[in-house]
Design a protein around this motif. Sequence first.
Motif, short mmCIF file in Angstrom:
data_model
loop_
_atom_site.label_atom_id
_atom_site.label_comp_id
_atom_site.label_asym_id
_atom_site.label_seq_id
_atom_site.Cartn_x
_atom_site.Cartn_y
_atom_site.Cartn_z
N VAL A 123 0.84 -1.20 0.00
CA VAL A 123 0.00 0.00 0.00
C VAL A 123 0.88 1.26 0.00
O VAL A 123 0.58 2.23 -0.70
N GLN A 124 1.95 1.24 0.77
CA GLN A 124 2.85 2.40 0.78
C GLN A 124 3.47 2.64 -0.58
O GLN A 124 3.57 3.79 -1.04
N VAL A 125 3.87 1.56 -1.25
CA VAL A 125 4.45 1.72 -2.59
C VAL A 125 3.38 2.23 -3.55
O VAL A 125 3.64 3.11 -4.38
N GLY A 126 2.15 1.68 -3.45
CA GLY A 126 1.08 2.16 -4.30
C GLY A 126 0.73 3.61 -4.05
O GLY A 126 0.36 4.35 -4.97
N THR A 127 0.87 4.07 -2.79
CA THR A 127 0.60 5.47 -2.48
C THR A 127 1.60 6.38 -3.17
O THR A 127 1.26 7.50 -3.58
N ILE A 128 2.84 5.91 -3.30
CA ILE A 128 3.82 6.70 -4.05
C ILE A 128 3.37 6.87 -5.50
O ILE A 128 3.47 7.95 -6.08
N GLY A 129 2.85 5.77 -6.08
CA GLY A 129 2.32 5.88 -7.44
C GLY A 129 1.13 6.82 -7.51
O GLY A 129 0.97 7.56 -8.49
N LEU A 130 0.28 6.82 -6.48
CA LEU A 130 -0.87 7.73 -6.46
C LEU A 130 -0.40 9.18 -6.42
O LEU A 130 -0.96 10.04 -7.13
N ILE A 131 0.59 9.48 -5.61
CA ILE A 131 1.10 10.85 -5.52
C ILE A 131 1.68 11.29 -6.87
O ILE A 131 1.47 12.43 -7.31
N LYS A 132 2.39 10.37 -7.54
CA LYS A 132 2.92 10.71 -8.87
C LYS A 132 1.79 10.98 -9.85
O LYS A 132 1.88 11.90 -10.68
#
Length: 319
Positions: A123-132
């Motif tokens: 989820v943390q890695v996916g959140t980085i993608g969301l911010i991008k």
Amino acid sequence: MAVRLEYDAAVARGKRPSAAATEPASVPAADRPAESSDDEEQAPVTSAVNIDELLAYPQLLNHLPTPLAREAGDALLARLATLEPGTAEHSYVRGLLVELNLPMVRHAAGRYRRRGEPVEDIVQVGTIGLIKAIDRYEADRGSSFMAYAMPTIIGEIKRFFRDTSWSVRVPRRLRELRTELLRATDELTATLGRTPTPRELAERIGITEEEVVEGLDACTVYTATSLDETAYGDAEGQETVGDRLGAEDHELDLVEYREALRPLLAELPGRERAILVMRFYGNLTQAQIGERVGISQMHVSRLLARTLASLRERLMVPS
């Protein structure tokens, strides 16, 4: 008016509005609309997203139904596009967008929950993608934010597994070849009813057998086995994988010398050969050897020196 001013001041400081700012102002009884009776026809309730209310009361984001949540996201994205990056208000609106779209990240992370990594890390890695995705999204291109963000989130998660999940770092070409081999193996196994051979895999993918073997070798380094794991075939579970690993045998360095000395020792006279055995294998002193052989310790010393010199000289002579 005072509530709005307090909200604007909080945004300027980069903080969320205080509790006083988020409490709705009381409305005088004279200004309240008259409550309709049960007999009167109720006016239809219309739902619309008010961006100023969302900014003033961010807790409303957690209670919006899906259609309104999407509308709220579009409104926040439109507001974000008008703000200067790096400002407090830009960071505040950006944070609300991340919070609003976290369910989409958790949904994408759920697809990879069986990959051996904690779901929270995914989820943390996916959140980085969301911010991008939030930073790069352009509404004027015509696509919805969800259609743009989901591939970005999944791509970030796949990149995470590609870079960190392998026990041994292998070239990207082999990682991609492993995926093709696994897919081709499943298809051919279902068709043939058995495990396909490297030649059949090569014909299926369109590569050489050597490349197939190389890709199969790469498959074995995707995960590592613990040395403390129970060894395969040990029914009692007492032997670990580490117990079966070989260690360096320093005696192997002496094999060549032993084999070279064997015929030379066989050619020695019996007394000299017996003295060498008692000295170097029996660990007897020269005096003890002299007592057993029946000669003096000085004579034993001369015989040892002469025999060792002869053996050393004969070993140095090329065969």
